[in-house]
Design a protein around this motif. Sequence first.
Motif, mmCIF file in Angstrom:
data_model
loop_
_atom_site.group_PDB
_atom_site.id
_atom_site.type_symbol
_atom_site.label_atom_id
_atom_site.label_comp_id
_atom_site.label_asym_id
_atom_site.label_seq_id
_atom_site.Cartn_x
_atom_site.Cartn_y
_atom_site.Cartn_z
ATOM 1 N N ARG A 389 13.460 126.045 -41.453
ATOM 2 C CA ARG A 389 12.931 125.126 -40.436
ATOM 3 C C ARG A 389 13.871 123.949 -40.230
ATOM 4 N NH1 ARG A 389 8.050 126.569 -42.919
ATOM 5 N NH2 ARG A 389 8.115 124.757 -44.291
ATOM 6 N N TRP A 390 14.459 123.441 -41.322
ATOM 7 C CA TRP A 390 15.372 122.309 -41.191
ATOM 8 C C TRP A 390 16.584 122.691 -40.343
ATOM 9 C CZ3 TRP A 390 20.435 121.113 -42.857
ATOM 10 C CH2 TRP A 390 20.791 119.768 -42.730
ATOM 11 N N TYR A 391 17.189 123.813 -40.631
ATOM 12 C CA TYR A 391 18.358 124.241 -39.853
ATOM 13 C C TYR A 391 17.989 124.487 -38.392
ATOM 14 C CZ TYR A 391 21.588 124.725 -43.780
ATOM 15 O OH TYR A 391 22.421 124.467 -44.838
ATOM 16 N N LEU A 392 16.820 125.067 -38.162
ATOM 17 C CA LEU A 392 16.383 125.314 -36.793
ATOM 18 C C LEU A 392 16.153 124.003 -36.054
ATOM 19 C CD1 LEU A 392 15.651 127.522 -34.746
ATOM 20 C CD2 LEU A 392 13.313 127.466 -35.633
ATOM 21 N N GLU A 393 15.693 123.003 -36.770
ATOM 22 C CA GLU A 393 15.450 121.698 -36.163
ATOM 23 C C GLU A 393 16.737 120.980 -35.769
ATOM 24 O OE1 GLU A 393 13.265 119.135 -38.744
ATOM 25 O OE2 GLU A 393 11.356 120.160 -38.454
ATOM 26 N N VAL A 394 17.707 120.941 -36.672
ATOM 27 C CA VAL A 394 18.753 119.919 -36.547
ATOM 28 C C VAL A 394 20.015 120.379 -35.833
ATOM 29 C CG1 VAL A 394 17.928 118.700 -38.589
ATOM 30 C CG2 VAL A 394 19.754 120.410 -38.842
ATOM 31 N N TYR A 395 20.217 121.680 -35.625
ATOM 32 C CA TYR A 395 21.486 122.119 -35.050
ATOM 33 C C TYR A 395 21.342 122.540 -33.597
ATOM 34 C CZ TYR A 395 23.557 121.532 -39.564
ATOM 35 O OH TYR A 395 24.001 120.967 -40.729
ATOM 36 N N ILE A 396 22.257 122.068 -32.785
ATOM 37 C CA ILE A 396 22.201 122.274 -31.340
ATOM 38 C C ILE A 396 22.355 123.740 -30.966
ATOM 39 C CG2 ILE A 396 24.674 121.863 -30.983
ATOM 40 C CD1 ILE A 396 23.898 120.336 -28.410
ATOM 41 N N ASP A 397 23.026 124.517 -31.796
ATOM 42 C CA ASP A 397 23.257 125.933 -31.491
ATOM 43 C C ASP A 397 22.257 126.853 -32.189
ATOM 44 O OD1 ASP A 397 24.164 125.494 -34.046
ATOM 45 O OD2 ASP A 397 26.208 126.207 -33.700
ATOM 46 N N ALA A 398 21.216 126.277 -32.808
ATOM 47 C CA ALA A 398 20.285 127.061 -33.612
ATOM 48 C C ALA A 398 19.158 127.631 -32.767
ATOM 49 C CB ALA A 398 19.706 126.202 -34.734
ATOM 50 N N TYR A 399 19.185 128.945 -32.591
ATOM 51 C CA TYR A 399 18.068 129.717 -32.066
ATOM 52 C C TYR A 399 17.668 130.667 -33.189
ATOM 53 C CZ TYR A 399 19.723 127.902 -27.597
ATOM 54 O OH TYR A 399 20.118 127.074 -26.574
ATOM 55 N N GLU A 400 16.388 130.975 -33.288
ATOM 56 C CA GLU A 400 15.921 131.659 -34.493
ATOM 57 C C GLU A 400 16.648 132.970 -34.748
ATOM 58 O OE1 GLU A 400 11.605 131.842 -36.319
ATOM 59 O OE2 GLU A 400 11.944 133.587 -35.026
ATOM 60 N N TRP A 401 16.998 133.715 -33.695
ATOM 61 C CA TRP A 401 17.621 135.023 -33.896
ATOM 62 C C TRP A 401 18.942 134.936 -34.653
ATOM 63 C CZ3 TRP A 401 22.492 135.761 -32.049
ATOM 64 C CH2 TRP A 401 22.926 134.932 -31.013
ATOM 65 N N VAL A 402 19.657 133.823 -34.499
ATOM 66 C CA VAL A 402 20.932 133.674 -35.194
ATOM 67 C C VAL A 402 20.798 132.784 -36.420
ATOM 68 C CG1 VAL A 402 21.742 131.711 -33.784
ATOM 69 C CG2 VAL A 402 23.403 133.241 -34.870
ATOM 70 N N GLU A 403 19.906 131.808 -36.342
ATOM 71 C CA GLU A 403 19.776 130.840 -37.450
ATOM 72 C C GLU A 403 19.035 131.417 -38.643
ATOM 73 O OE1 GLU A 403 17.455 128.578 -39.945
ATOM 74 O OE2 GLU A 403 16.545 129.332 -38.093
ATOM 75 N N LEU A 404 17.947 132.160 -38.414
ATOM 76 C CA LEU A 404 17.126 132.645 -39.528
ATOM 77 C C LEU A 404 17.891 133.570 -40.476
ATOM 78 C CD1 LEU A 404 14.464 132.954 -41.047
ATOM 79 C CD2 LEU A 404 13.780 134.677 -39.365
ATOM 80 N N PRO A 405 18.573 134.614 -39.999
ATOM 81 C CA PRO A 405 19.329 135.441 -40.947
ATOM 82 C C PRO A 405 20.452 134.659 -41.633
ATOM 83 C CG PRO A 405 19.035 136.580 -38.855
ATOM 84 C CD PRO A 405 18.622 135.165 -38.629
ATOM 85 N N ASN A 406 21.113 133.766 -40.894
ATOM 86 C CA ASN A 406 22.153 132.951 -41.508
ATOM 87 C C ASN A 406 21.596 132.098 -42.638
ATOM 88 O OD1 ASN A 406 25.021 132.885 -40.665
ATOM 89 N ND2 ASN A 406 24.172 132.775 -38.606
#
Length: 514
Positions: A389-406
């Motif tokens: 959730r933190w990464y999804l919140e704070v990064y401009i390029d974070a969409y769940e499809w790419v952020e969650l597995p990363n």
Amino acid sequence: MKTLVPVLGDQLTPTLSSLRDADPADTVVLMMEVGDETTYVRHHKQKIAYILSAMRHHAAALAAAGWTVDYVHLDDPDNSGSFTGEIARAVQRHAPERIVVTEAGEWRVVAMIDSWETLFGLPVEIRSDDRFLCDHAEFDAWAKDRNQLTMEFFYRVMRRKTGLLMDGTKPVGDRWNFDKENRKPAKNDLFMPRPHAFAPDAVTEQVLALVAERFADHPGSLDDFAYAVTAADAEKQAAYFFEKALPQFGDYEDAMLTGERHLWHSILSPYINSGLLDPLDLCRRAEAEYRAGRAPLNSVEGYIRQIIGWREYMRGIYWREGPDYVTRNFLDHHRKLPGWYWTGDTDMYCLKEAIGQTLGTAHAHHIQRLMVTGNFALLIGADPAEVHRWYLEVYIDAYEWVELPNTLGMSQFGDGGLLGSKPYISSGAYIDRMSDYCGHCRYDVKQRIGPDACPFNALYWDFLARHADRLGDNPRLRMPYRTWNRQSAQSQDETRHQSEIFLQSLDNESESAY
């Protein structure tokens, strides 16, 4: 036949599959700013501002190209706050005979779209998002019957499919991967490239004011917002990267320097993930720089691998594993993140620098994310869903499809090795080798125990000890476990006690913060 074509905030591409064969004379393009999308997590203020401004500029470009655009602003008094609610209102306004939409990028939005045909009594055609090289069926066919989904092998398939950096059937340079050459520390350089800073225009200024008022409690700052919000400006940054930064990108892609937010990184991921830039086109242009002798192979291969390798692979993993992927917690970690992940107020300089940059710009490069903020979260045993959730919140390029597995897979090892063959952990020595951060820190990176010892050091060994039953047989961790097992019982006890004291201080801080 009147057609309603919803275009989402990460579909800002004029050649989108849902528009490709549409007739502007009988098509209404619907673009929606809705409250649900801005608040399902507390997105960084600059992330919200970027997406809303880019949407408004894209809508204007579509209208100028002859499309009828129905645009719903966030502060419209009748705004329902959800995609489905706005589809319902648009159906009333325009009485379409069908809805055509490009598939959504996230499971929760897919669930909404899947309900529209029943809710509205209209045929809904969902088209594949062909801005990606590998569709879901192709990835599933590749992954079928594999014990481990190793990205390197998937990447080779994508290289063959695209022909990028190929000499016939062989990879250019007779190697697929030049990553070992891309791990050099950097020194401050007066001639380091500086990405373009785009001054907000009137549209962006309106959005910034809206975000400041409506999302004051969200993380991050709107000061110095400088992102491109049009395809033309995103292209300017792409051209600058290829000319000025790509030649040294490979050598220094893992490096970190105090005060240097970007180094030789492209800063193009926000524009790729929202649709302003074409990822395959960028890869072909990078290859052209190598073929013309203007950029070395290690830089070009490393850049192309990030896009047709990691980016496509992460999307494949996300869709293959399904909505419950977010619940996986192989290491049984449940600690809360320290409150200073939202403030940057910590004595650990590497974290202060990476988090401070993140809060200031909504961006940090992959090593700051993986080996500083992610490494620390993993070592302390943070709940991987909260880290996600933190990464999804704070990064401009974070969409769940790419952020969650990363995040959950690669960074936090929450899937138990489906994605990565070992946890990405390190002591302070790695950060010291790849940055100048440790020289500014009140902690001593050379010390393992004592009040001035770098917390990463004891945390690293304690992590290995805590998880020996799960990770002790991992072939890529044999050396550190061998080193740990050679230590005396007294030394091991001292290290684990040092870690326990530090972890208790984090827990005490969390109790006072919540």
